[in-house]
Enzyme design. Structure first.
Site, short mmCIF file in Angstrom:
data_model
loop_
_atom_site.label_atom_id
_atom_site.label_comp_id
_atom_site.label_asym_id
_atom_site.label_seq_id
_atom_site.Cartn_x
_atom_site.Cartn_y
_atom_site.Cartn_z
N LYS A 156 0.88 -1.18 0.00
CA LYS A 156 0.00 0.00 0.00
C LYS A 156 0.91 1.22 0.00
O LYS A 156 1.43 1.63 1.04
CB LYS A 156 -0.88 -0.03 1.25
CG LYS A 156 -2.22 0.68 1.12
CD LYS A 156 -2.15 2.16 0.83
CE LYS A 156 -1.82 3.01 2.03
NZ LYS A 156 -1.61 4.44 1.69
N GLU A 212 9.37 16.22 15.97
CA GLU A 212 9.86 16.07 14.60
C GLU A 212 9.14 17.07 13.70
O GLU A 212 7.91 17.05 13.62
CB GLU A 212 9.57 14.64 14.12
CG GLU A 212 10.10 14.35 12.75
CD GLU A 212 9.74 12.93 12.28
OE1 GLU A 212 8.63 12.47 12.56
OE2 GLU A 212 10.60 12.30 11.63
N GLU A 233 9.13 1.27 11.39
CA GLU A 233 10.21 2.22 11.08
C GLU A 233 9.58 3.60 11.15
O GLU A 233 8.88 4.03 10.23
CB GLU A 233 10.76 1.96 9.67
CG GLU A 233 11.42 0.60 9.50
CD GLU A 233 12.87 0.57 9.97
OE1 GLU A 233 13.37 1.60 10.47
OE2 GLU A 233 13.51 -0.49 9.84
N CYS A 263 13.32 10.81 7.72
CA CYS A 263 13.15 10.33 9.09
C CYS A 263 14.43 10.49 9.88
O CYS A 263 14.42 10.78 11.07
CB CYS A 263 12.71 8.88 9.08
SG CYS A 263 13.78 7.84 8.10
P1 NAD Z 1 1.96 8.47 7.86
O1 NAD Z 1 2.09 7.62 9.06
O2 NAD Z 1 0.92 9.52 7.85
O3 NAD Z 1 1.70 7.59 6.58
C1 NAD Z 1 2.54 6.50 6.23
C2 NAD Z 1 1.74 5.47 5.48
O4 NAD Z 1 0.75 4.95 6.37
C3 NAD Z 1 0.98 6.01 4.26
O5 NAD Z 1 1.00 5.03 3.24
C4 NAD Z 1 -0.44 6.16 4.80
O6 NAD Z 1 -1.42 6.07 3.80
C5 NAD Z 1 -0.52 4.98 5.74
N1 NAD Z 1 -1.54 5.11 6.78
C6 NAD Z 1 -2.06 6.24 7.33
N2 NAD Z 1 -3.01 5.92 8.24
C7 NAD Z 1 -3.09 4.58 8.27
C8 NAD Z 1 -3.86 3.65 9.03
N3 NAD Z 1 -4.78 4.05 9.91
N4 NAD Z 1 -3.66 2.32 8.83
C9 NAD Z 1 -2.73 1.90 7.94
N5 NAD Z 1 -1.99 2.72 7.19
C10 NAD Z 1 -2.15 4.05 7.36
O7 NAD Z 1 3.42 9.08 7.65
P2 NAD Z 1 3.91 10.05 6.49
O8 NAD Z 1 3.41 11.42 6.80
O9 NAD Z 1 3.63 9.48 5.16
O10 NAD Z 1 5.50 9.95 6.69
C11 NAD Z 1 6.16 10.74 7.59
C12 NAD Z 1 6.57 9.97 8.82
O11 NAD Z 1 7.22 8.76 8.46
C13 NAD Z 1 7.57 10.73 9.64
O12 NAD Z 1 7.31 10.58 11.01
C14 NAD Z 1 8.88 10.05 9.28
O13 NAD Z 1 9.90 10.24 10.21
C15 NAD Z 1 8.47 8.65 9.11
N6 NAD Z 1 9.43 7.90 8.29
C16 NAD Z 1 10.23 6.96 8.88
C17 NAD Z 1 11.17 6.26 8.13
C18 NAD Z 1 12.06 5.22 8.76
O14 NAD Z 1 12.67 4.47 8.02
N7 NAD Z 1 12.18 5.14 10.06
C19 NAD Z 1 11.30 6.53 6.77
C20 NAD Z 1 10.48 7.48 6.20
C21 NAD Z 1 9.53 8.15 6.98
#
Ligand code: NAD
Length: 479
Positions: A172, A380, A247, A281
């Site tokens: 997804k 963050e 992650e 991240c």
């Molecule tokens: P997000 O959590 O809003 O979304 C991430 C993914 O989760 C998207 O595909 C989204 O559609 C999905 N999602 C959202 N709600 C959901 C639910 N209820 N159930 C299942 N899936 C759901 O995060 P974002 O805004 O896309 O990304 C930013 C965040 O991700 C930051 O906190 C960043 O630090 C973190 N990040 C971490 C890493 C790592 O490797 N540690 C890498 C990249 C980003």
């Protein structure tokens, strides 16, 4: 592929019949559409993955899985320019970042292609006339939730390892960044992966994402995204007794001691926060400086910051746009609130002239003298915002570096060998870089968090362990 889901090797219309517009964050222009997938599509994808495991994909040997992954890496390189352009426009990445991402996508497939047949298990000495083998098996259907900031790298590391171990993947992608992953689905088919081994259902998190993490037919979940959604993933997978790797975010420190080589440190510190316009991240967003050199380092960083330029992705400046209006608003609010609460901006980069009116831009911003309990020191931002804070000595540096709920990556800058080791061991962080900094880098290097940054490790060989389950087989061969 536009507006479709990829299930069982076929492009299908989503069951909702609806699509989501794709916006170029550099201009605000709608230039494509993706499927608005939901629970019924996820269900079809899980069924297709299950059929693949019972069919041709489940019969692939480790060598065959490795070869297919290596071919996929080659396909990515053959379509490099096209993928770079797509990724740059869709995610608002400057070309240099998009190029790096697509090279790393290929690298992940090469790495896991080479690794697939090198997971050898163990033989354990046990009682007489018994043979004990410890083997690793795939979980079965693996679910992968991908964020928008590095879609291709994160897909490469999580899906690459899952396929190497023989899982069948349901992916997804993020609603803001699905195009390169959909294009990749076509290359997956060309690389010889059997139908159903790689399925993609674009859609929103609260519909398609929520359906994937709670589906009873999913046996393992890899989630990369925010800590808030990570908590939901942990709760939902627990209901089905399914393992998840989380992650999550970071508030990573760059710790600069008075004896540091500043000519090396300063460019790496700048790059560690502006890469992908700070939407990383593992961005090094907290700059901790020993007090004797605090003013000097702040001045050097300020000088570089004031020369940073932000513009459209294709202009390939230091920073591109922010992914969407909500995220831009969040970054701007952080900056405004910090200014209103008395934090001091020491330097800001420039926005290019004549930017498109509907583009989503913010100038890189450097704050100094931020109090330790300030929200900018704790939360963050996920944008090009760096803060500087002074520390007194080694003990204070360690306390300050660990004064966070997160623990993803840290940088330590000192020429003192003993201190390099002491500080690296004392910082609570999944990766520590000494006299270098690799925001997100290192295909071969285990990566993951402490605390609010998540748990489990991806990248390197360790991801193969995360994405497989151990079975101990005891054989009594007494006569
Ligand atoms: P997000 O959590 O809003 O979304 C991430 C993914 O989760 C998207 O595909 C989204 O559609 C999905 N999602 C959202 N709600 C959901 C639910 N209820 N159930 C299942 N899936 C759901 O995060 P974002 O805004 O896309 O990304 C930013 C965040 O991700 C930051 O906190 C960043 O630090 C973190 N990040 C971490 C890493 C790592 O490797 N540690 C890498 C990249 C980003």
């Amino acid at each position: 592929m536009n507006g479709k889901v990829f299930i069982g090797g076929k492009w299908l219309a989503p069951t909702s019949g609806k699509t989501i517009p794709v916006i170029d964050p550099g201009t605000g222009e709608i230039f494509n559409e993706i499927a608005d997938g939901e629970a019924a599509d996820i269900d079809l994808a899980v069924q297709a993955a299950r059929r693949a495991l019972k069919g041709e994909w489940g019969k692939f040997t480790a060598v065959e899985r490795g070869r297919a992954l290596s071919r996929l890496g080659q396909k990515v390189l053959e379509h490099y320019d096209e993928l770079v352009e797509l990724e740059s426009r869709d995610c608002g990445k400057v070309l240099a970042t998009a190029r790096n991402d697509i090279k790393l996508l290929a690298r992940y497939f090469e790495f896991y292609g080479g690794a697939a047949d090198k997971v050898h298990g163990e033989v354990i000495p046990y009682q007489n006339n018994h043979a004990v083998r410890v083997v690793r098996q795939p979980f079965g259907v693996s679910g992968h939730i991908i964020p928008w900031n590095y879609p291709t790298q994160i897909l490469g590391r999580s899906v690459g390892a899952a396929l190497a171990m023989g899982n069948a993947a349901v992916i997804k992608p993020a609603e803001d960044a699905s195009l390169s992953i959909l294009r990749l689905a076509e290359l997956v088919a060309e690389a010889g992966f059997p139908d159903g081994s790689f399925n993609v259902v674009p859609g929103y998190g609260t519909t398609a994402g929520a359906a994937l993490i709670s589906h009873p037919g999913v046996n393992f979940v890899s989630f990369t995204g925010s800590p808030q959604v990570g908590t939901i993933v942990q709760q939902e997978t627990a209901r089905n007794y399914v393992k998840c790797v989380l992650e999550l975010g970071g508030k990573s420190p760059q710790v600069v001691f008075a004896d540091a080589n500043l000519d090396r440190a300063v460019p790496a510190i700048i790059n560690g926060i502006i890469q992908n316009a700070g939407q990383t991240c593992s961005a090094g967003s907290r700059l901790l400086i020993q007090q004797e050199i605090y003013d000097d380092v702040v001045a050097r960083i300020a000088d570089r910051f004031s020369k940073l330029r932000t513009g459209q992705q294709s202009a390939d400046l230091d920073c591109g746009p922010i992914i969407n209006a909500r995220q831009l608003g969040r970054v701007q609010r952080f900056i405004e609130d910090a200014v209103n609460s008395g934090a001091r901006i020491v330097a800001q980069g420039e926005l290019a002239q004549d930017l498109p009116a509907n583009g989503l831009y913010v100038a890189p911003t450097f704050f100094a003298d931020v109090p330790r309990d300030h929200m900018l020191a704790k939360e963050e931002v996920f944008g090009p915002v760096l803060i500087a804070m002074p520390f007194i000595d080694e003990a204070d540096a360690i306390a300050l570096a660990n004064d966070t709920e997160y623990g993803l990556v840290a940088g330590v800058w000192t020429e003192n060998g003993g201190r390099q080791q002491r500080v690296a061991e004392a910082i609570n962080s999944g990766q520590v870089f000494i006299n270098c900094y690799g925001a997100g880098g290192g295909v071969e290097l285990p990566f993951g968090g402490f605390g609010k940054s998540g748990h489990g490790r991806e990248k390197g060989f360790m991801a193969l362990e995360e994405m497989s389950i151990v079975k101990t087989i005891v054989h009594n061969f007494e006569q």
